[in-house]
Design a protein around this motif. Structure first.
Motif, PDB file in Angstrom:
ATOM      1  N   PHE A 179      54.115  33.407  28.948  1.00 51.32           N
ATOM      2  CA  PHE A 179      53.640  32.488  29.979  1.00 51.32           C
ATOM      3  C   PHE A 179      52.527  33.151  30.788  1.00 51.32           C
ATOM      4  CE2 PHE A 179      57.872  31.048  29.017  1.00 51.32           C
ATOM      5  CZ  PHE A 179      57.784  29.662  29.065  1.00 51.32           C
ATOM      6  N   PRO A 180      51.530  32.382  31.204  1.00 49.44           N
ATOM      7  CA  PRO A 180      50.494  32.953  32.071  1.00 49.44           C
ATOM      8  C   PRO A 180      51.021  33.123  33.494  1.00 49.44           C
ATOM      9  CG  PRO A 180      50.085  30.617  31.726  1.00 49.44           C
ATOM     10  CD  PRO A 180      51.256  30.971  30.855  1.00 49.44           C
ATOM     11  N   ARG A 181      50.393  34.008  34.225  1.00 49.39           N
ATOM     12  CA  ARG A 181      50.732  34.233  35.635  1.00 49.39           C
ATOM     13  C   ARG A 181      49.534  33.832  36.492  1.00 49.39           C
ATOM     14  NH1 ARG A 181      53.793  37.639  39.214  1.00 49.39           N
ATOM     15  NH2 ARG A 181      52.518  38.466  40.916  1.00 49.39           N
ATOM     16  N   PHE A 182      49.777  32.920  37.416  1.00 48.33           N
ATOM     17  CA  PHE A 182      48.728  32.441  38.307  1.00 48.33           C
ATOM     18  C   PHE A 182      48.916  33.085  39.678  1.00 48.33           C
ATOM     19  CE2 PHE A 182      49.395  29.291  35.051  1.00 48.33           C
ATOM     20  CZ  PHE A 182      48.110  28.895  34.701  1.00 48.33           C
ATOM     21  N   GLU A 183      47.815  33.569  40.253  1.00 45.75           N
ATOM     22  CA  GLU A 183      47.888  34.247  41.539  1.00 45.75           C
ATOM     23  C   GLU A 183      46.821  33.698  42.484  1.00 45.75           C
ATOM     24  OE1 GLU A 183      47.402  38.377  40.823  1.00 45.75           O
ATOM     25  OE2 GLU A 183      49.375  38.659  39.915  1.00 45.75           O
ATOM     26  N   ILE A 184      47.191  33.540  43.763  1.00 46.59           N
ATOM     27  CA  ILE A 184      46.270  33.179  44.839  1.00 46.59           C
ATOM     28  C   ILE A 184      46.400  34.245  45.913  1.00 46.59           C
ATOM     29  CG2 ILE A 184      45.676  31.494  46.612  1.00 46.59           C
ATOM     30  CD1 ILE A 184      46.779  29.317  44.849  1.00 46.59           C
ATOM     31  N   ILE A 185      45.287  34.911  46.235  1.00 42.11           N
ATOM     32  CA  ILE A 185      45.298  36.014  47.194  1.00 42.11           C
ATOM     33  C   ILE A 185      44.326  35.687  48.324  1.00 42.11           C
ATOM     34  CG2 ILE A 185      45.003  38.494  47.510  1.00 42.11           C
ATOM     35  CD1 ILE A 185      45.337  38.777  44.466  1.00 42.11           C
ATOM     36  N   PRO A 186      44.811  35.492  49.551  1.00 42.00           N
ATOM     37  CA  PRO A 186      43.909  35.199  50.675  1.00 42.00           C
ATOM     38  C   PRO A 186      43.183  36.443  51.147  1.00 42.00           C
ATOM     39  CG  PRO A 186      46.173  35.298  51.443  1.00 42.00           C
ATOM     40  CD  PRO A 186      46.224  35.459  49.942  1.00 42.00           C
ATOM     41  N   GLU A 187      41.904  36.285  51.473  1.00 43.98           N
ATOM     42  CA  GLU A 187      41.132  37.406  51.989  1.00 43.98           C
ATOM     43  C   GLU A 187      41.655  37.844  53.358  1.00 43.98           C
ATOM     44  OE1 GLU A 187      36.403  38.251  52.060  1.00 43.98           O
ATOM     45  OE2 GLU A 187      37.100  36.633  53.367  1.00 43.98           O
ATOM     46  N   ALA A 188      42.213  36.891  54.135  1.00 43.54           N
ATOM     47  CA  ALA A 188      42.721  37.205  55.470  1.00 43.54           C
ATOM     48  C   ALA A 188      43.944  38.112  55.413  1.00 43.54           C
ATOM     49  CB  ALA A 188      43.058  35.915  56.230  1.00 43.54           C
ATOM     50  N   ASP A 189      44.672  38.103  54.305  1.00 44.78           N
ATOM     51  CA  ASP A 189      45.869  38.944  54.154  1.00 44.78           C
ATOM     52  C   ASP A 189      46.012  39.280  52.674  1.00 44.78           C
ATOM     53  OD1 ASP A 189      48.231  40.278  54.322  1.00 44.78           O
ATOM     54  OD2 ASP A 189      49.410  38.631  55.141  1.00 44.78           O
ATOM     55  N   SER A 190      45.319  40.337  52.249  1.00 46.20           N
ATOM     56  CA  SER A 190      45.263  40.679  50.826  1.00 46.20           C
ATOM     57  C   SER A 190      46.604  41.122  50.271  1.00 46.20           C
ATOM     58  CB  SER A 190      44.213  41.775  50.585  1.00 46.20           C
ATOM     59  OG  SER A 190      44.522  42.926  51.363  1.00 46.20           O
ATOM     60  N   GLU A 191      47.539  41.523  51.149  1.00 45.15           N
ATOM     61  CA  GLU A 191      48.858  41.945  50.669  1.00 45.15           C
ATOM     62  C   GLU A 191      49.775  40.755  50.400  1.00 45.15           C
ATOM     63  OE1 GLU A 191      50.497  44.669  53.444  1.00 45.15           O
ATOM     64  OE2 GLU A 191      48.973  46.221  53.100  1.00 45.15           O
ATOM     65  N   PHE A 192      49.381  39.569  50.874  1.00 43.84           N
ATOM     66  CA  PHE A 192      50.174  38.357  50.654  1.00 43.84           C
ATOM     67  C   PHE A 192      49.681  37.674  49.381  1.00 43.84           C
ATOM     68  CE2 PHE A 192      50.995  33.799  51.267  1.00 43.84           C
ATOM     69  CZ  PHE A 192      52.368  33.826  51.493  1.00 43.84           C
ATOM     70  N   ILE A 193      50.482  37.696  48.330  1.00 43.75           N
ATOM     71  CA  ILE A 193      50.106  37.144  47.035  1.00 43.75           C
ATOM     72  C   ILE A 193      51.027  35.975  46.699  1.00 43.75           C
ATOM     73  CG2 ILE A 193      49.819  37.590  44.573  1.00 43.75           C
ATOM     74  CD1 ILE A 193      49.288  40.501  45.234  1.00 43.75           C
ATOM     75  N   ILE A 194      50.428  34.835  46.407  1.00 44.05           N
ATOM     76  CA  ILE A 194      51.189  33.668  45.955  1.00 44.05           C
ATOM     77  C   ILE A 194      51.077  33.624  44.429  1.00 44.05           C
ATOM     78  CG2 ILE A 194      51.405  31.165  46.025  1.00 44.05           C
ATOM     79  CD1 ILE A 194      50.142  31.225  48.783  1.00 44.05           C
ATOM     80  N   ALA A 195      52.199  33.749  43.750  1.00 43.30           N
ATOM     81  CA  ALA A 195      52.197  33.799  42.288  1.00 43.30           C
ATOM     82  C   ALA A 195      53.186  32.794  41.737  1.00 43.30           C
ATOM     83  CB  ALA A 195      52.534  35.201  41.794  1.00 43.30           C
ATOM     84  N   GLY A 196      52.887  32.297  40.536  1.00 44.34           N
ATOM     85  CA  GLY A 196      53.773  31.332  39.902  1.00 44.34           C
ATOM     86  C   GLY A 196      53.373  31.077  38.458  1.00 44.34           C
ATOM     87  N   PRO A 197      54.207  30.330  37.716  1.00 39.50           N
ATOM     88  CA  PRO A 197      53.924  30.065  36.301  1.00 39.50           C
ATOM     89  C   PRO A 197      52.929  28.933  36.069  1.00 39.50           C
ATOM     90  CG  PRO A 197      56.028  29.098  36.914  1.00 39.50           C
ATOM     91  CD  PRO A 197      55.537  29.823  38.119  1.00 39.50           C
ATOM     92  N   THR A 198      52.627  28.145  37.121  1.00 38.25           N
ATOM     93  CA  THR A 198      51.659  27.054  36.983  1.00 38.25           C
ATOM     94  C   THR A 198      50.742  27.059  38.200  1.00 38.25           C
ATOM     95  OG1 THR A 198      52.997  25.375  38.137  1.00 38.25           O
ATOM     96  CG2 THR A 198      53.370  25.663  35.754  1.00 38.25           C
TER      97      THR A 198
END
Length: 297
Positions: A179-198
């Motif tokens: 499965f692919p891994r999708f990630e969204i990383i905000p520049e305002a908080d680079s340590e906060f990563i939103i990840a999921g399968p879709t």
């Protein structure tokens, strides 16, 4: 005689200060009247501002309703298109590849090997890498979307912490086994990563986080492919120019209205946040200074 002379001098001094006091009272009285007039003018201007803000709020709601109707119409059209036979709409791959290559050269600068030069600036979206199509794993593509491994983009969107500001988000697609891994990383908080399968799950989590952090309650549909930039016509053209795309067994072709999805969804989602930010600031009205009491006159 000396006492009389002293009294006259004292009276002259008192008369002098009485005249000064009279002039000072007159000056203060004029200032009070001027201040009262200014207070009236400020009150009138603030009433006009409130009226204009209410009119603006009404127009914002009208525009959002129109965007909502447009999204419904587009969704209905997509459902109708998905029910139609796909074989008749698909063109031979060689002809489509040549067409996509010509369209690509018109919108993207190419290097000596006719490959796109990165980064590709698309306004609120910037493509840093298109990645590689993983055709031998079924979960890396669907009937209408391709999820290339190594895809990286940057999207300008509502700030995750401050509702009055915008923020840049880095979007990545990486390999994670089958499965692919999708990630969204905000520049305002680079340590906060939103990840999921879709991508939809990631975008939904981002919207929820923004609502929780900013105290808003925006009920927006998740549009993950749009947020990552996969619906942009430039991205679809680059993917269609790759020979690996025809090896994806489930993929039947991008929807013909993909570019409309990108335009309409982008305006609606970003505008929804901006509209809510604008309306949330309407309660801020300047206080009118109280008029001076009558005792000063």
């Amino acid at each position: 005689m000396a006492i009389y002379s002293t009294i006259q001098q004292q009276n002259a001094i008192n008369m002098k200060y009485k005249k000064k006091l009279k002039k000072l009272k007159k000056f203060i009285e004029n200032l009070v009247f001027e201040n009262s007039a200014l207070c009236d003018q400020v009150a009138q201007v603030q009433e006009s501002i409130v009226t204009v803000k209410e009119e603006r709020r009404f127009l914002l709601k009208r525009l959002m309703d129109k965007d909502h109707d447009l999204a419904k119409e587009l969704s209905k059209k997509q459902s109708n298109d998905s029910g139609a036979p796909t074989q008749s709409t698909r063109k031979p791959y060689k002809k489509r590849a040549k067409k996509q290559q010509s369209q690509l050269s018109e919108t993207v600068s190419l290097d000596s090997n006719d490959a796109p030069s990165y980064p590709i600036d698309l306004g609120a979206l910037k493509i840093l890498s298109i990645g590689q199509i993983i055709y031998d794993r079924l979960n890396y593509h669907t009937e209408n979307w391709i999820y290339p491994s190594g895809f990286v983009s940057i999207r300008s969107y509502a700030n995750i912490k401050d509702k009055d500001e915008k923020c840049l988000y880095t979007c990545r697609i990486t390999e994670n086994g089958e499965f692919p891994r999708f990630e969204i990383i905000p520049e305002a908080d680079s340590e906060f990563i939103i990840a999921g399968p879709t991508p939809d799950l990631c975008h939904a989590a981002l919207i929820q986080t923004i609502n929780e952090n900013t105290g808003q309650n925006l009920e927006l549909l998740a549009q993950g492919e749009w947020f990552f930039g996969l619906t942009h016509s430039t991205v679809t053209n680059i993917l269609q120019s790759s020979p690996d795309i025809k090896k994806c067994s489930k993929f039947k072709g991008f929807n013909e209205n993909t570019h409309l999805i990108d335009q309409n969804t982008g305006h609606s989602v970003n505008y929804a946040f901006e509209k809510d930010i604008a309306i949330s600031n309407y309660h801020t009205v300047l206080e009118v200074k109280e008029e001076p009491p009558d005792e000063l006159f």
